[in-house]
Structures are given as structure tokens and as C-alpha cells.
Scaffold this motif. Structure first.
Motif, PDB file in Angstrom:
ATOM      1  N   ALA A  84       1.186  -1.287  -0.183  1.00 26.83           N
ATOM      2  CA  ALA A  84       0.708   0.221  -0.456  1.00 26.83           C
ATOM      3  C   ALA A  84       1.017   1.337   0.096  1.00 26.83           C
ATOM      4  N   TYR A  85       1.813   0.879   1.174  1.00 29.35           N
ATOM      5  CA  TYR A  85       2.732   2.193   1.029  1.00 29.35           C
ATOM      6  C   TYR A  85       4.023   3.114  -0.315  1.00 29.35           C
ATOM      7  N   VAL A 248      -0.072  -0.726   7.704  1.00 28.64           N
ATOM      8  CA  VAL A 248      -1.692  -0.539   7.576  1.00 28.64           C
ATOM      9  C   VAL A 248      -1.797  -2.850   7.722  1.00 28.64           C
ATOM     10  N   GLY A 249      -1.116  -3.274   7.629  1.00 26.61           N
ATOM     11  CA  GLY A 249      -1.182  -5.164   7.870  1.00 26.61           C
ATOM     12  C   GLY A 249      -1.605  -5.837   7.188  1.00 26.61           C
ATOM     13  N   GLU A 250      -2.142  -5.336   5.894  1.00 24.74           N
ATOM     14  CA  GLU A 250      -2.930  -6.103   5.187  1.00 24.74           C
ATOM     15  C   GLU A 250      -2.241  -6.062   3.002  1.00 24.74           C
ATOM     16  N   LEU A 252      -2.865  -4.511  -0.315  1.00 27.66           N
ATOM     17  CA  LEU A 252      -3.562  -3.966  -0.917  1.00 27.66           C
ATOM     18  C   LEU A 252      -4.196  -4.543  -2.433  1.00 27.66           C
ATOM     19  N   GLU A 254      -8.391  -4.996  -2.594  1.00 32.25           N
ATOM     20  CA  GLU A 254      -9.386  -4.474  -2.820  1.00 32.25           C
ATOM     21  C   GLU A 254     -10.403  -5.161  -3.945  1.00 32.25           C
ATOM     22  N   VAL A 256     -14.148  -7.233  -5.201  1.00 33.87           N
ATOM     23  CA  VAL A 256     -15.634  -6.850  -5.398  1.00 33.87           C
ATOM     24  C   VAL A 256     -16.671  -8.123  -5.718  1.00 33.87           C
ATOM     25  N   LEU A 257     -17.716  -9.027  -5.309  1.00 29.28           N
ATOM     26  CA  LEU A 257     -17.725  -9.822  -5.902  1.00 29.28           C
ATOM     27  C   LEU A 257     -16.499 -11.191  -5.790  1.00 29.28           C
ATOM     28  N   SER A 259     -13.531 -10.680  -7.397  1.00 25.00           N
ATOM     29  CA  SER A 259     -13.053 -10.212  -9.016  1.00 25.00           C
ATOM     30  C   SER A 259     -12.695  -8.480  -8.231  1.00 25.00           C
TER      31      SER A 259
END
Lengths: 304, 183
Positions: A84-85, A248-250, A252, A254, A256-257, A259
Motif C-alpha cells: 500500500a505505501y 496497514v497490515g494488509e 492492497l 481490494e 468486489v464480488l 474480483s
């Protein structure tokens, strides 16, 4: 209608013939077949070429590519994952994406060339009869990570301008700052990350110049650079599979449904050097008219 | 005022560097979406009331128009997709006059657009790319975008009247469509 072919050369010839069908200031969007409409050799990516009748110098190519994300255990900087960063590709060369198909639309108000590109990318180069700028609408995603590799997609605008490694980006929407490839104004620089080390924030505008000027206005903040002479590069979308250990610990990643996300946006391309015209365009990109749509059933034209 | 304050508050939260850059955790991103989406929906109340007040004057009649939220980033808008006649109100927030292309998601058909002076203006129907139609979770009947150019005064508001004339006419989309399919 009816112009179809499976052959590359046939396709070029036909496209050259088709140019008279465009009834706008867009001079055929192709250049009379002297140059390839698109090229996919050397893995440099797909491109198409455009010229405008109004300004003969409006000649540039658009191509898309992606950087594969780095994967590491984050214990030392050399093992940092792209996340993310952190933008940290595992290669200094972006992987080009080839064209799958091209279509063209021409009408009373606008003409556009739609280029479908491998990797779920759609590029629409649009010219309005009333406006002097070229609009590039892009749609990227969902980014496939089925191969287990995170990807960061970029668009490249290739021009003939010799910019000597210099380009300009806005300083958070304030003044334009000169950026120099592999250099900083205050100290001697040795870059350990040759690509990200040359990326700068683009809130509104990035341009290169040398006599003539090539400006790209963004509709949102993006990362941008000019790694190659005459080229402007902007990052459009990212999907990564690992955390970069900056908090952030995740990853990046993201969805939706199930995909990845699809992003859709616009770049406005200007060749003008008039600072007032450019400043106005910047404002118009960020403060576009607000459109309300309301049902008018039962309201006749006369009543309206 | 309290409704607008809700949107102002949401916009304040969105100034956080994580919200701007997307470096928040996923569940926080969803929460930001919830806060902002609710605030925008509520603020549309004010827009509805303001436009109806302007439209009715002092007549005190029931509201004429409802303003639904359009999702132009996905080329979808329930009202323009389903209504035979609809009004498009455009506000220019800049202090100088602009010309801007207005794009309305519609279903295939023949449309007429009238400018505030009552003149019919030039339009173009452009097919929505399949890639847009396939955006996950997009629910829309729109197949095309109706495009017209709005000439707007500084800080001005203009109202356009759109009428769907026919649904069966062939070759309605004005413009040439040419496609090459790669081998």
C-alpha cells in the motif's frame, strides 16, 4: 461497416481508407498508413497514433504496461514487498500489454478510438468537435493475480519531444516543479530503486517540453514520471498480494464480488503553452459541472 | 443546515491521509464509503428541496421533481434509463463560462434534447463499452450514453429537457461504427 480482416497489413490499409469517414477535426486518427497503427513488437506494448487536423504536432502514442510487484519478508529494506505505501517493482522494465482489438466511432459531436488491450484494459481516445484538447478515457481492471503476482498498471504517452530527462509535476496543486531523471537539486543521488525513485506525485498536471509542450491533466492524484525521452508515464491502478510492513497490515488487494476493482478515469491532453488556458483546464477537470437528472413524466415540453 | 453539516463532517474525515491514499485497512475503507455515501444521499434532500422551491415559486404545489443519485462513473442513472422525459439541471461551479460535454446513460432509442431557450440541440448517442457494462456489481439497463454540449455561464445553472421519441427506429445512433477484430 463490413470492413473486417484478419490480416495485419490488410487492416492497416483498410484503416487508411476509412479515414474519410471521420467528419470531425480528427484527421483519421491514423496517419495515412505511414506508421503502424499499433505495434506490439519487442514487448513494448500496444500503441496507436493520432493526429489532429487543427494542430499537426498532436502526434503521440498511448501504450499500457504493468510492473510486477516485489515480494519479500520485509525484514530489511532490500527485502521490502510492494504494498500500500511502497511502490517496489521487481523489474526496471514494465511488461507491455498488447492490443486485442480496435474500433472507431465518429459522430456529430465527438470521434473516438476504442482500444481493447490485454489484461482488462480499455483505452478510449476521444476528440470533441468543440474542444481543442484530446481526452483519454481509461478503464483498468479487474487486475488478474491468478499467477500469484501483484501488478501495478501504468499508461505511457510517447512523444517526439526531447526533454533531456526533465519533466514537471505540480506541487500538491500549487506551483509546477522541475523534476530531473535520477537527480535531486540538493544532493548527489544514487538511486537503489530506479523506477520508483523517479516517480513523483501528480495532483493535477505533468508535462514535458522542449520548444513544444505535452501536458497531461489527471482527474485524480496519481504517480507520474518520465523515464524515457519524450515519454510521460502515469500509474493508474494497483493490486498487490503482500503487506509492505508500513503499518496497514494488509495487502492492497481490494475486491468486489470476488474480483479485483475496476478503475475508470480520464486524462486530458493539451499541447497549448498558454498558462491561462492550462490553468483553466486544470480547474475544469477538478470542478466539473454538477449534473442533476430528474424525472419529468407528466411534464410536457410546453410546460417546461 | 444539519444535513449539510453531515456532508461537511464526512468530507472532513475524508481528508485523513489514509482515506486520500487508500492505505487504510479494508474494513475502514468500507466504513468511509458508508459515511460518505449516506452523507451524499442525505444532502441530495437539500438539492431536491431547493430545485423544487425554485420551480414552484410561491404556488405551494406538491414537489414536481425527484432527484435521484446518478452513478456517472459506471454510466448508470436510474432516471435517465427509465424515464421517457426527464430534466437535466447543470450547475457550473466555476467563475467563468465553460462548455462541457454532458453524458447521460440511456437505453437505445431516439432522443431529443432542448436547451433552456427551447431550441433542439445537437446530440450523439454513443454505445457504452462492454467493459463498462461488465463492471462487477453494476446494475443498469443503460446501453448507450446520450451526449450533448452544455454552454454554461459563470456560476450558472441551466436546465435541459430530454424526450425519448422512439424505441424502434433503426440506425438511431448517429455516427459510424467500425470495428476490427484481431486474428
Amino acid at each position: 461497416e463490413g470492413v473486417r480482416s484478419d490480416g495485419y497489413l490488410d487492416r492497416l490499409n483498410q484503416i487508411a481508407d476509412v479515414k474519410d469517414l471521420t467528419n470531425l477535426g480528427l484527421d483519421a486518427i491514423v496517419d495515412e498508413g505511414k506508421e503502424p497503427l499499433w505495434e506490439d513488437a519487442n514487448g513494448t506494448g500496444a500503441a496507436f497514433k493520432g493526429t489532429m487536423k487543427k494542430r499537426e504536432t498532436d502526434d503521440f502514442k498511448i501504450s499500457f504496461a504493468y510492473y510486477p510487484g516485489c515480494l519479500g519478508n520485509n525484514e530489511v529494506p532490500a527485502n521490502r514487498s510492494s504494498g500500500a505505501y511502497i511502490f517496489r517493482p521487481n523489474s526496471t522494465k514494465a511488461i507491455g500489454l498488447n492490443v486485442e482489438s480496435v474500433s472507431e466511432i465518429s459522430g456529430d459531436l465527438l470521434s473516438e478510438v476504442r482500444t481493447k488491450i490485454r489484461g482488462n484494459v480499455l483505452s478510449i481516445k476521444r476528440v470533441y468537435k468543440e474542444f481543442d484538447f484530446i481526452e483519454h478515457e481509461w478503464l483498468v481492471g479487474p487486475i488478474s493475480v491468478d499467477d500469484g503476482i501483484g501488478k501495478e498498471y501504468v499508461v505511457k504517452y510517447q512523444t517526439d519531444i526531447i526533454n533531456n530527462g526533465e519533466f514537471y509535476t505540480d506541487s500538491n496543486g500549487r506551483q509546477m516543479l522541475k523534476r530531473k531523471l535520477n537527480a535531486r537539486p540538493q544532493w548527489n543521488l544514487t538511486l537503489t530503486e530506479p523506477v520508483p525513485g523517479n516517480y513523483y506525485p501528480v495532483t493535477n498536471e505533468i508535462y514535458i517540453e522542449n520548444g513544444e509542450r505535452f501536458t497531461v491533466l489527471t482527474d485524480r492524484s496519481q504517480g507520474g514520471t518520465s523515464l524515457v525521452e519524450g515519454e510521460v508515464e502515469l500509474m493508474l491502478h494497483r493490486r498487490l498480494l503482500h503487506d509492505d510492513a508500513f503499518g496497514v497490515g494488509e495487502a492492497l488487494n481490494e475486491t468486489v464480488l470476488g474480483s479485483g476493482l475496476v478503475v475508470r478515469g480520464k486524462h486530458r491532453i493539451l499541447r497549448s503553452k498558454d498558462p491561462v488556458e492550462i490553468a483553466k483546464s486544470v480547474f475544469q477537470m477538478h470542478l466539473p459541472p454538477v449534473v442533476f437528472v430528474s424525472d419529468a413524466s407528466g411534464l410536457s415540453y410546453e410546460q417546461w | 443546515e444539519f444535513i449539510l453539516n453531515e456532508l461537511k463532517s464526512a468530507m472532513g474525515i475524508m481528508q485523513h491521509h489514509d482515506a486520500i491514499t487508500g492505505t487504510e485497512k479494508q474494513h475502514v475503507a468500507h466504513d468511509y464509503e458508508r459515511i460518505l455515501s449516506t452523507a451524499i444521499d442525505d444532502a441530495l434532500l437539500v438539492a431536491r428541496q431547493a430545485f423544487n422551491k425554485a420551480a414552484q415559486g410561491d404556488s405551494g404545489k406538491a414537489p414536481l421533481f425527484s432527484y435521484d443519485r446518478c452513478h456517472f462513473n459506471e454510466s448508470r442513472c436510474h432516471t435517465s434509463e427509465t424515464s421517457e422525459t426527464f430534466m437535466v439541471t447543470v450547475y457550473n461551479p466555476l467563475a467563468w463560462g465553460v462548455r462541457e460535454a454532458v453524458k447521460l446513460p440511456v437505453t437505445y432509442g431516439h432522443y431529443e434534447v432542448y436547451a433552456p431557450n427551447g431550441d433542439k440541440i445537437v446530440t450523439q448517442l454513443v454505445e457504452i463499452p462492454d467493459e463498462v457494462k461488465r463492471i462487477p456489481n453494476r446494475r443498469s439497463e443503460a446501453t448507450h450514453e446520450l451526449v450533448f454540449i452544455a454552454h454554461l455561464h459563470p456560476l450558472g445553472v441551466k436546465s435541459f429537457y430530454v424526450k425519448r421519441v422512439s424505441t424502434t427506429k433503426r440506425a438511431i445512433a448517429n455516427g459510424s461504427y467500425l470495428e476490427w477484430i484481431s486474428g
